[in-house]
Motif scaffolding. Structure first.
Motif, PDB file in Angstrom:
ATOM      1  N   ALA A 160       0.833  -1.207   0.000  1.00  0.00           N
ATOM      2  CA  ALA A 160       0.000   0.000   0.000  1.00  0.00           C
ATOM      3  C   ALA A 160       0.869   1.259   0.000  1.00  0.00           C
ATOM      4  O   ALA A 160       0.551   2.237  -0.690  1.00  0.00           O
ATOM      5  N   ASP A 161       1.959   1.246   0.768  1.00  0.00           N
ATOM      6  CA  ASP A 161       2.889   2.388   0.774  1.00  0.00           C
ATOM      7  C   ASP A 161       3.469   2.608  -0.623  1.00  0.00           C
ATOM      8  O   ASP A 161       3.510   3.738  -1.124  1.00  0.00           O
ATOM      9  N   LEU A 162       3.917   1.514  -1.240  1.00  0.00           N
ATOM     10  CA  LEU A 162       4.503   1.614  -2.574  1.00  0.00           C
ATOM     11  C   LEU A 162       3.455   2.055  -3.593  1.00  0.00           C
ATOM     12  O   LEU A 162       3.760   2.839  -4.495  1.00  0.00           O
ATOM     13  N   ALA A 163       2.235   1.615  -3.417  1.00  0.00           N
ATOM     14  CA  ALA A 163       1.152   2.037  -4.312  1.00  0.00           C
ATOM     15  C   ALA A 163       0.966   3.549  -4.247  1.00  0.00           C
ATOM     16  O   ALA A 163       0.853   4.213  -5.281  1.00  0.00           O
ATOM     17  N   ARG A 164       0.951   4.098  -3.045  1.00  0.00           N
ATOM     18  CA  ARG A 164       0.801   5.547  -2.892  1.00  0.00           C
ATOM     19  C   ARG A 164       1.966   6.291  -3.532  1.00  0.00           C
ATOM     20  O   ARG A 164       1.776   7.305  -4.201  1.00  0.00           O
ATOM     21  N   ARG A 165       3.176   5.789  -3.324  1.00  0.00           N
ATOM     22  CA  ARG A 165       4.363   6.459  -3.871  1.00  0.00           C
ATOM     23  C   ARG A 165       4.426   6.390  -5.396  1.00  0.00           C
ATOM     24  O   ARG A 165       4.955   7.290  -6.031  1.00  0.00           O
ATOM     25  N   SER A 166       3.939   5.290  -5.965  1.00  0.00           N
ATOM     26  CA  SER A 166       4.091   5.066  -7.402  1.00  0.00           C
ATOM     27  C   SER A 166       2.866   5.456  -8.221  1.00  0.00           C
ATOM     28  O   SER A 166       2.950   5.533  -9.448  1.00  0.00           O
ATOM     29  N   GLY A 167       1.735   5.668  -7.549  1.00  0.00           N
ATOM     30  CA  GLY A 167       0.504   5.975  -8.268  1.00  0.00           C
ATOM     31  C   GLY A 167      -0.173   4.747  -8.837  1.00  0.00           C
ATOM     32  O   GLY A 167      -1.069   4.858  -9.671  1.00  0.00           O
ATOM     33  N   LEU A 168       0.244   3.574  -8.385  1.00  0.00           N
ATOM     34  CA  LEU A 168      -0.367   2.322  -8.825  1.00  0.00           C
ATOM     35  C   LEU A 168      -1.297   1.796  -7.748  1.00  0.00           C
ATOM     36  O   LEU A 168      -1.337   2.324  -6.639  1.00  0.00           O
ATOM     37  N   GLN A 169      -2.013   0.738  -8.061  1.00  0.00           N
ATOM     38  CA  GLN A 169      -2.877   0.108  -7.070  1.00  0.00           C
ATOM     39  C   GLN A 169      -2.127  -1.047  -6.411  1.00  0.00           C
ATOM     40  O   GLN A 169      -1.318  -1.733  -7.058  1.00  0.00           O
ATOM     41  N   ALA A 170      -2.381  -1.265  -5.130  1.00  0.00           N
ATOM     42  CA  ALA A 170      -1.667  -2.292  -4.367  1.00  0.00           C
ATOM     43  C   ALA A 170      -1.840  -3.676  -4.986  1.00  0.00           C
ATOM     44  O   ALA A 170      -0.891  -4.463  -5.019  1.00  0.00           O
ATOM     45  N   HIS A 171      -3.018  -3.998  -5.495  1.00  0.00           N
ATOM     46  CA  HIS A 171      -3.213  -5.327  -6.079  1.00  0.00           C
ATOM     47  C   HIS A 171      -2.369  -5.502  -7.340  1.00  0.00           C
ATOM     48  O   HIS A 171      -1.921  -6.614  -7.655  1.00  0.00           O
ATOM     49  N   HIS A 172      -2.109  -4.415  -8.054  1.00  0.00           N
ATOM     50  CA  HIS A 172      -1.252  -4.485  -9.249  1.00  0.00           C
ATOM     51  C   HIS A 172       0.200  -4.736  -8.830  1.00  0.00           C
ATOM     52  O   HIS A 172       0.909  -5.532  -9.458  1.00  0.00           O
ATOM     53  N   ILE A 173       0.632  -4.105  -7.771  1.00  0.00           N
ATOM     54  CA  ILE A 173       1.983  -4.327  -7.247  1.00  0.00           C
ATOM     55  C   ILE A 173       2.131  -5.775  -6.794  1.00  0.00           C
ATOM     56  O   ILE A 173       3.140  -6.423  -7.075  1.00  0.00           O
TER      57      ILE A 173
END
Length: 94
Positions: free
Chosen positions: A35-48
């Protein structure tokens, strides 16, 4: 290197699954959740999650968004050449 910057070793990546493992290891080394990486990257957590498991082949823009969010660079070299220009040693194989 400051104490706030964890050591992330250079890695050779030759498959989507290997890419996912390297990204996951880098994320964990920085103590980030998906979730942290999703916020930083503009992606969704499930995609990560799908990228980290190798289930999804990320596009170049997605990969660069993740690399930027993790403060990583992508270096392209001829196979068998290390960053120093020398052939890989035994320590690079294992």
């Amino acid at each position: 290197m400051t104490q706030s910057q964890p050591l992330i070793r250079p890695a050779t990546v030759r498959s989507v699954k290997e890419l996912g493992h390297v990204l996951r290891d880098a994320r964990k080394a920085k103590k980030l959740t998906q979730a942290d990486l999703a916020r930083r990257s503009g992606l969704q957590a499930h995609h990560i999650s799908s990228i980290e498991t190798g289930a999804t082949n990320p596009t170049a823009p997605t990969l660069f968004a993740l690399l930027a969010a993790l403060d990583l660079d992508c270096i392209i070299l001829p196979r068998g050449q290390s960053l120093q220009g020398n052939p890989p040693g035994i320590e690079d194989i294992f």
